[in-house]
Every structure is written in C-alpha cells, then in structure tokens.
Design an enzyme around this catalytic site. Sequence first.
Site, PDB file in Angstrom:
ATOM      1  N   HIS A   1      -4.703  27.526  -8.403  1.00 52.52           N
ATOM      2  CA  HIS A   1      -5.012  28.944  -8.138  1.00 52.52           C
ATOM      3  C   HIS A   1      -5.486  29.141  -6.693  1.00 52.52           C
ATOM      4  CE1 HIS A   1      -4.552  31.217 -11.856  1.00 52.52           C
ATOM      5  NE2 HIS A   1      -5.188  30.297 -12.554  1.00 52.52           N
TER       6      HIS A   1
ATOM      7  N   GLY B   1     -11.761  27.567 -17.724  1.00 52.15           N
ATOM      8  CA  GLY B   1     -11.819  27.463 -16.272  1.00 52.15           C
ATOM      9  C   GLY B   1     -11.458  28.793 -15.635  1.00 52.15           C
TER      10      GLY B   1
ATOM     11  N   CYS C   1      -3.708  30.580 -19.436  1.00 58.58           N
ATOM     12  CA  CYS C   1      -4.384  31.053 -18.226  1.00 58.58           C
ATOM     13  C   CYS C   1      -4.923  32.447 -18.517  1.00 58.58           C
ATOM     14  CB  CYS C   1      -3.401  31.093 -17.055  1.00 58.58           C
ATOM     15  SG  CYS C   1      -4.124  31.691 -15.516  1.00 58.58           S
ATOM     16  N   LEU C   2      -6.182  32.700 -18.131  1.00 58.88           N
ATOM     17  CA  LEU C   2      -6.784  34.007 -18.424  1.00 58.88           C
ATOM     18  C   LEU C   2      -6.039  35.151 -17.733  1.00 58.88           C
ATOM     19  CD1 LEU C   2     -10.584  33.104 -18.293  1.00 58.88           C
ATOM     20  CD2 LEU C   2      -9.164  33.502 -20.316  1.00 58.88           C
TER      21      LEU C   2
ATOM     22  N   GLN D   1      -8.978  34.909  -9.447  1.00 56.24           N
ATOM     23  CA  GLN D   1      -8.781  35.547 -10.762  1.00 56.24           C
ATOM     24  C   GLN D   1      -9.823  36.621 -11.062  1.00 56.24           C
ATOM     25  OE1 GLN D   1      -8.486  31.616 -13.001  1.00 56.24           O
ATOM     26  NE2 GLN D   1      -7.102  32.927 -14.155  1.00 56.24           N
TER      27      GLN D   1
ATOM     28  N   HIS E   1      -5.248  22.822 -12.732  1.00 59.34           N
ATOM     29  CA  HIS E   1      -4.809  24.202 -12.969  1.00 59.34           C
ATOM     30  C   HIS E   1      -5.584  25.160 -12.059  1.00 59.34           C
ATOM     31  CE1 HIS E   1      -3.544  27.624 -15.733  1.00 59.34           C
ATOM     32  NE2 HIS E   1      -4.517  28.160 -15.028  1.00 59.34           N
ATOM     33  N   GLU E   2      -6.921  25.009 -12.021  1.00 57.74           N
ATOM     34  CA  GLU E   2      -7.746  25.919 -11.202  1.00 57.74           C
ATOM     35  C   GLU E   2      -7.529  25.671  -9.711  1.00 57.74           C
ATOM     36  OE1 GLU E   2      -8.783  28.248 -12.856  1.00 57.74           O
ATOM     37  OE2 GLU E   2      -8.727  27.294 -14.820  1.00 57.74           O
TER      38      GLU E   2
HETATM   39 CO    CO Z   1      -5.228  30.051 -14.592  1.00 59.46          CO
END
Ligand code: CO
Length: 174
Positions: free
Chosen positions: A138, A43, A92-93, A48, A134-135
């Site tokens: 963000h 995701g 998380c990226l 991000q 999670h997204e």
């Molecule tokens: Co993340």
Amino acid sequence: MEIVLFPDPRLRAKNAPIENFDEQLAQLAAAMFEAMYRTGGVGLAAPQVGVNRQLLVFNEEGKPEAKEHEVVLCNPRVVSKSKDRVSGEEGCLSFPGIYAPVLRHESVVIEAEDLQGETFEKEFSAWEARIFQHEFDHLDGVLFIDRFSPSDKTRLKPALLDLKRAYQESLADS
Ligand code: CO
C-alpha cells in the site's frame, strides 16, 4: 476515521516519509488501530485512511484485547526476504467483499522507525509476514488486485466494476 475505498486515487498516490515523530503521529496510529478493529481488519496503511504517509499498523490477531500483537511501522524498508513464497487468501479493507490468493514471501526482515523515531529491525514470518507485505505494498501504491492471478482477475472483474460504480456515485453525491 473513514476507510478509503478502491478506486479512490489516494490508494495509488505517492506516500511521503514520516519526519515528525510527534503526538499527532501517535494519535494517527491510534485512530488507525481503532478503524481497523471496528471494520474487522488485521492491518491498515495510512493511504487507506486518506493520509499519504509511510505509516502502517497491524495486529495479526485483529483484536484490541491482543495489544501485545500490535505493530506500528514508520518508513518501513525491507532488509531481506525468504526465497520461499507461499500462497494464501487475502482481503483488504479498501476492497469490501473481494478475496483471492496472493503469493508472498514466507518471511521478511525489515527496518523501520517506531513512533518515537527510533530505528529498529524485526523479522516477520507466516501470517505476520503476509500482513506486512500487503500493507507495505500500500505504501508503494501497489494493491493486492495487482498481484492476483489472471483467472482471479477475470473472476473478480464484475466485483471491481461494482466498486468503481459505487465510487463514481459517491463522487456525484458529494
Ligand atoms: Co489492503
């Protein structure tokens, strides 16, 4: 397209609603999927990639071959969520190398616009519900570290300090 790493301030900035459902938006979503697959994620939220807009993409399979699992949400809103919450490991990226369990609702009903600006409603459960939450966080400038238990926060403090140091160095280099 580069992934923005913690503690870049764009991860905490306000994200503006999407108003123009144009070719540029479709290209942004496509580029986000590409960046997500390239980096092995499931995701990705627009902040991000340095775009402070209410856009997120995910694919619970994390593979470009599994196109049928691709989800694109513009301006997502939560309609309802299950009472039941489940704990599960997340990464998380924007936080390479950092993993910890996070408590999430087992299922969520959401409303959003698609890339054409059409409003739709959808229910996500289990792994997809976890990725969505999670997204979605963000887009509110909320990061998964904010939801870690006190003991995980302590355990991961050195790793977070390393990320902060690397970020400071990247600023000094540029
Ligand atoms: Co993340």
